[in-house]
Design an enzyme around this catalytic site. Structure first.
Site, short mmCIF file in Angstrom:
data_model
loop_
_atom_site.label_atom_id
_atom_site.label_comp_id
_atom_site.label_asym_id
_atom_site.label_seq_id
_atom_site.Cartn_x
_atom_site.Cartn_y
_atom_site.Cartn_z
N ASP A 204 0.87 -1.49 0.27
CA ASP A 204 0.18 -0.11 0.42
C ASP A 204 1.09 1.23 0.34
O ASP A 204 1.99 1.53 -0.71
CB ASP A 204 -1.43 -0.06 1.16
CG ASP A 204 -2.39 0.96 1.07
OD1 ASP A 204 -3.47 0.20 0.68
OD2 ASP A 204 -1.81 1.92 1.36
N TYR A 337 -3.40 10.84 1.42
CA TYR A 337 -4.15 10.93 -0.01
C TYR A 337 -4.18 12.37 -1.04
O TYR A 337 -3.33 12.75 -2.45
CB TYR A 337 -4.95 10.07 -0.26
CG TYR A 337 -5.42 9.22 0.26
CD1 TYR A 337 -5.68 8.33 -0.24
CD2 TYR A 337 -5.70 8.61 1.37
CE1 TYR A 337 -5.68 6.59 -0.32
CE2 TYR A 337 -5.51 7.02 2.11
CZ TYR A 337 -5.17 5.95 0.99
OH TYR A 337 -5.65 4.87 1.53
N HIS A 391 -4.54 -7.95 0.98
CA HIS A 391 -4.22 -6.50 1.53
C HIS A 391 -3.14 -6.54 2.46
O HIS A 391 -2.38 -5.71 2.90
CB HIS A 391 -5.51 -4.95 1.23
CG HIS A 391 -5.09 -4.05 0.79
ND1 HIS A 391 -3.56 -3.69 -0.76
CD2 HIS A 391 -4.78 -2.28 1.69
CE1 HIS A 391 -3.17 -2.53 -0.72
NE2 HIS A 391 -3.94 -1.69 0.63
#
Ligand SMILES: *[C@@H]1O[C@H](CO)[C@@H](O)[C@H](O)[C@H]1NC(C)=O
Ligand SMILES: *[C@@H]1O[C@H](CO)[C@@H](O)[C@H](O)[C@H]1NC(C)=O
Ligand SMILES: *[C@@H]1O[C@H](CO)[C@@H](O)[C@H](O)[C@H]1NC(C)=O
Ligand SMILES: *[C@@H]1O[C@H](CO)[C@@H](O)[C@H](O)[C@H]1NC(C)=O
Ligand SMILES: *[C@@H]1O[C@H](CO)[C@@H](O)[C@H](O)[C@H]1NC(C)=O
Length: 414
Positions: A204, A337, A391
């Site tokens: 990630d 982000y 994930h």
């Protein structure tokens, strides 16, 4: 005697220095103010529990939908009652404290990290890099096993830092990017801990940070393993146009990637453009964080979560979510982000290094890069696959992740 974690973060640097000067028997880590750290968030717990208790949820679901429309009410209700019922934060905290924690001051950031040394002095140093909505916690099942010597003689000194703005690492300045984190982590490994050469694993956002380290610090990063990459994955059409043939599991992962881009990246757009909207909405709303983050963790993991080898059960999920709430870091975590727009590069460039790179595809991960694409961005020496896990393999397939990380050893040159 340990200060509460929260209090410690609030103390100005000068009083911290005074407080701990008496215990400063450890190596001083240069001027980095390296300090042992102990998690004590218990004083925050009554607030969390009362918020959870007071949160009202609908009596019955508005529409009978499955997880494809997001968190399911019955799942949320069950987790909520466990949180105020049998869930035991003190016991979980004891588990978190069963590994050694530290903080260091690097470029104005308080970097929190786990550091467990192997008894083998020749063990390879490795840094494990988490992303969102993860934390250092997702790697705890693999930390101690990696320090032990395997049947083939492999062992690691393991470092697991918290990203700036996550858990106990302080939030970075507004203009901070993952390249800045990469530089800080390289300082942590080489200057604070004295590991001149090390290996890394990234997933990630941790793969974005790790890839930047792999590309920029080619004398110190001497092997890397990724399960995710900071490059835009190819579409099914592009893969076909390139005459790449896929296994059935890979075809499944391509479909999962397309599903994520079509129906599951709303969070990515919100957090990239309006981080304060979601960040402030859920800042002090534990059931809200659970609904939002919990649903994602479950969707992005192997659906067999909680059955062996997966450790991703309700307890581990509540601990992950409790950490976000108790450390007041949900807001700062989503900002990563907005601070790193266009993180998925559309141009596949090769890293400036001869260090080996390994890649593993977990069947239920949320993006898929074929071997041919991974080979474009680094010195790819191994491309593996596991049919169990998604994930967060540190939680949903720890034995496989241990195997992946150990497989770096034969390529690592000190
Ligand atoms: C470090 O933090 C201090 C206090 O917050 C601030 O005054 C200073 O500008 C910061 N330095 C850098 C290099 O960001
Ligand atoms: C980011 O902001 C800090 C002040 O907070 C400044 O010192 C630094 O030069 C800026 N960095 C970039 C890359 O603009
Ligand atoms: C894919 O295969 C077709 C048919 O053999 C060929 O015409 C085409 O050039 C190939 N494409 C690539 C990108 O290799
Ligand atoms: C979840 O797994 C952990 C081990 O990782 C265990 O301690 C805990 O009791 C389990 N929780 C439940 C609800 O079964
Ligand atoms: C490291 O990167 C530099 C460019 O920044 C390059 O000149 C050098 O060959 C690289 N070294 C290794 C060992 O890959």
């Amino acid at each position: 005697m340990f200060l509460s974690a929260r209090l410690r973060l609030l103390l100005p640097l000068t009083s911290l220095t005074l407080l701990v000067s008496a215990t400063a028997k450890l190596r001083d880590g240069g001027n980095f103010n390296l300090l042992p750290f102990h998690i004590d968030l218990s004083p925050q717990l009554p607030h969390l529990k009362s918020l959870v208790q007071q949160t009202q949820l609908p009596e019955k679901a508005l529409y009978a939908t499955g997880p494809e429309k997001g968190m399911q009410l019955d799942v949320l209700k069950e987790l909520k009652s466990e949180w105020v019922g049998s869930y035991d934060w003190d016991k979980e905290q004891e588990q978190l404290n069963s590994v050694s924690h530290f903080t260091a001051q690097i470029e104005n950031i308080t970097v929190h990290f786990v550091h467990e040394k192997s008894e083998n002095p020749n063990a390879i140093p490795v840094v494990l890099l988490h992303g969102w909505p993860g934390s250092f916690h997702e790697y705890l099942p693999v930390v101690k096993p990696l320090t032990e010597t395997s049947s083939t003689g492999i062992s690691y000194h393991v470092v697991v830092p918290s990203l700036p703005g996550f858990s106990f690492s302080s939030p970075p300045p507004l203009n901070w990017t993952i390249d800045d984190t990469a530089r800080v982590y390289n300082t942590l490994m080489t200057q604070v801990l004295g590991y001149e050469k090390y290996a890394l694993h990234g997933s990630d956002w941790g793969s974005g940070v790790g890839y930047s380290m792999y590309n920029s610090f080619n004398t110190s990063v001497r092997a890397s393993h990724f399960i995710f990459l900071p490059f835009l994955p190819p579409t099914a059409t592009e893969i076909e146009a390139n005459n790449i043939t896929l296994t059935d599991d890979e075809k499944f992962s391509v479909a999962r990637t397309e599903e994520w881009w079509t129906n599951d990246h709303g969070y990515f757009l919100i957090q990239g453009t309006k981080p304060n909207d979601i960040g402030l909405a859920l800042y002090d709303n534990p059931v809200g964080i659970l609904a939002y983050v919990g649903a994602e963790v479950l969707r992005w993991s192997d659906p067999r979560a909680g059955t062996p080898p997966s450790l991703l059960n309700s307890t581990n999920l509540l601990t992950l979510v409790s950490l976000y709430h108790l450390t007041h870091t949900f807001l700062s975590s989503v900002w990563i982000y907005a601070q790193n727009a266009n993180v998925l590069s559309t141009v596949y460039t090769k890293a400036l290094t001869d260090a080996p790179m390994l890649y593993t595809q977990y069947k239920y991960n949320l993006q898929f890069w074929p071997e041919e694409y991974v080979a474009k961005v680094g010195n790819l020496v191994a491309y593996n696959a596991h049919d169990f896990g998604g994930h967060f393999p540190g939680l949903d397939n720890p034995p496989a992740l241990i195997e992946d990380i150990r497989s770096m050893a034969k390529y690592f040159k000190a």
